[in-house]
Scaffold this active site. Sequence first.
Site, PDB file in Angstrom:
ATOM      1  N   CYS A  99      -0.643   0.038  -6.654  1.00 56.24           N
ATOM      2  CA  CYS A  99      -0.691  -1.169  -5.819  1.00 56.24           C
ATOM      3  C   CYS A  99       0.585  -1.950  -6.074  1.00 56.24           C
ATOM      4  O   CYS A  99       0.987  -2.126  -7.232  1.00 56.24           O
ATOM      5  CB  CYS A  99      -1.914  -2.011  -6.205  1.00 56.24           C
ATOM      6  SG  CYS A  99      -2.037  -3.547  -5.255  1.00 56.24           S
ATOM      7  N   HIS A 141      -8.297   0.685   0.253  1.00 56.17           N
ATOM      8  CA  HIS A 141      -7.504  -0.107  -0.700  1.00 56.17           C
ATOM      9  C   HIS A 141      -6.977  -1.388  -0.041  1.00 56.17           C
ATOM     10  O   HIS A 141      -7.105  -2.489  -0.594  1.00 56.17           O
ATOM     11  CB  HIS A 141      -6.354   0.741  -1.253  1.00 56.17           C
ATOM     12  CG  HIS A 141      -5.472   0.006  -2.223  1.00 56.17           C
ATOM     13  ND1 HIS A 141      -5.451   0.267  -3.569  1.00 56.17           N
ATOM     14  CD2 HIS A 141      -4.590  -1.011  -2.016  1.00 56.17           C
ATOM     15  CE1 HIS A 141      -4.595  -0.573  -4.160  1.00 56.17           C
ATOM     16  NE2 HIS A 141      -4.048  -1.351  -3.236  1.00 56.17           N
ATOM     17  N   GLU A 142      -6.398  -1.239   1.160  1.00 55.33           N
ATOM     18  CA  GLU A 142      -5.822  -2.411   1.843  1.00 55.33           C
ATOM     19  C   GLU A 142      -6.917  -3.358   2.332  1.00 55.33           C
ATOM     20  O   GLU A 142      -6.769  -4.576   2.269  1.00 55.33           O
ATOM     21  CB  GLU A 142      -4.926  -1.976   3.009  1.00 55.33           C
ATOM     22  CG  GLU A 142      -3.742  -1.099   2.606  1.00 55.33           C
ATOM     23  CD  GLU A 142      -2.918  -1.655   1.450  1.00 55.33           C
ATOM     24  OE1 GLU A 142      -2.821  -2.895   1.311  1.00 55.33           O
ATOM     25  OE2 GLU A 142      -2.395  -0.845   0.669  1.00 55.33           O
TER      26      GLU A 142
HETATM   27 NI    NI Z   1      -2.734  -2.950  -3.238  1.00 50.53          NI
END
Ligand code: NI
Length: 188
Positions: A99, A141-142
């Site tokens: 990330c 994830h986003e």
């Molecule tokens: Ni991220």
Amino acid sequence: MSVLPIRAYGDPVLKTKARSIGPDYPGLQELIDNMWETMYKAAGVGLAAPQVGKSIRLFIIDATPYAEEDPSLMGFKKVFINAGIIRESGKAWLFNEGCLSFPELREDILRLPEIRLKYQDEHFQSFEEDFSGLAARIIQHEYDHTEGTLMVDHFSSLKKTLLRKKLANISKGIVPVNYPMKFSPRKK
Ligand code: NI
């Protein structure tokens, strides 16, 4: 276009549930252009608006770097606005995630492999679509970022304990990074 500083772990905006937006959101196209520039500069495959300090439901993905592993991802480049996960299914699988808000940290995270997503594109056209595998993984994830959920929130308490020092250092900016970042001043 300009490269925006990416907010590091520890910034409260990353822990905030983001709000939906409409086509009248001021400067939206410029923000999206700047987010692409920022994401490519940092060699990421996804970036969410809260990571550049905007608490709105917007994220971008260009999964092309993963096309070698999954040819269907060639040219998978999309803007997601007001996304909502309708359901997730399948057998949970591990994938080593990174990330941009956590430089130098990569950890295996368990997620379900199939999702149904509703979202709008940059023209506010609405879609309901199924995604699987790596595409689903990056979206999850986003999407998490727009919910105020971070990688660490998926860690076991043991993993969190083991990584405590490393996470503290990321929040303080004691970490090598080759793209612009903004670190939050530490509360006393
Ligand atoms: Ni991220």
